[in-house]
Write an enzyme that holds these catalytic residues in place. Sequence first.
Site, PDB file in Angstrom:
ATOM      1  N   HIS A 169       0.843  -1.204   0.000  1.00  0.00           N
ATOM      2  CA  HIS A 169       0.000   0.000   0.000  1.00  0.00           C
ATOM      3  C   HIS A 169       0.881   1.258   0.000  1.00  0.00           C
ATOM      4  CE1 HIS A 169      -2.999  -2.653   2.381  1.00  0.00           C
ATOM      5  NE2 HIS A 169      -3.527  -2.484   1.181  1.00  0.00           N
ATOM      6  N   LYS A 182     -15.930  -8.704   6.992  1.00  0.00           N
ATOM      7  CA  LYS A 182     -16.970  -8.440   7.998  1.00  0.00           C
ATOM      8  C   LYS A 182     -16.353  -8.197   9.369  1.00  0.00           C
ATOM      9  CE  LYS A 182     -20.989 -10.540   5.913  1.00  0.00           C
ATOM     10  NZ  LYS A 182     -21.266 -11.881   5.428  1.00  0.00           N
ATOM     11  N   SER A 218      -2.875  -7.650   2.906  1.00  0.00           N
ATOM     12  CA  SER A 218      -3.135  -7.557   4.350  1.00  0.00           C
ATOM     13  C   SER A 218      -3.492  -8.937   4.909  1.00  0.00           C
ATOM     14  CB  SER A 218      -4.292  -6.587   4.622  1.00  0.00           C
ATOM     15  OG  SER A 218      -3.991  -5.312   4.152  1.00  0.00           O
ATOM     16  N   ARG A 254      -1.741  -6.224  -8.705  1.00  0.00           N
ATOM     17  CA  ARG A 254      -0.674  -7.156  -8.352  1.00  0.00           C
ATOM     18  C   ARG A 254      -0.469  -8.228  -9.405  1.00  0.00           C
ATOM     19  NH1 ARG A 254      -3.028  -7.498  -2.431  1.00  0.00           N
ATOM     20  NH2 ARG A 254      -4.791  -6.933  -3.727  1.00  0.00           N
TER      21      ARG A 254
END
Length: 163
Positions: A18, A42, A129, A91
């Site tokens: 990032h 979620k 992540s 990516r």
Amino acid sequence: MHSTVICPGSFDPVTFGHIDIITRASRMFDHVIVGVFANGEKHPMFSMEERIDFLQRTVGDIPNVKVIGCDGLLAQCAKDFGASAVVRGLRAVSDFEYEFQMALTNRKLNPELDTVFLASDASYTYLSSSIVKNVAYHGGDISNFVPACIHDEIFKRIYIERK
Ligand code: ADP
């Protein structure tokens, strides 16, 4: 004309991948808004406030970068903040189909909104992540994936969750 772009994402948590995209965008455009979105997973590992704080610590000192929390539609958020383009990192080919669909949807919702794709740095093409969280959960070394301050926050969170 001043160019303002938005780099949207969940950033749960921010990684070197990032940071690379945001830094490169800051060299190409006048103003870069990093939009942290609540949606995505979620059950994120970090709250919106924490994710914003981590981004502030890592890219907050780049003068033309501003980190904000966003709610709702990206197309609307971009309009509200005067962004003429969305910047996304690509990516691998596997990212492409989803990204292309999102780019076209956003343009339908806001015809003035373009999407610019930056190819990931070769050294970060594998990085996400989720990978970072997975490696950390299993006690692996994540120092090549995230800055030191984020590294400690991830292990603190895992420690608390396991207590
Ligand atoms: P989202 O859930 O919206 O994909 P992410 O936080 O995963 O949000 O990613 C935010 C942005 O950063 C996206 O444009 C994504 O493609 C990009 N990105 C994530 N990891 C990398 C990486 N390793 N290299 C380049 N770009 C990346």
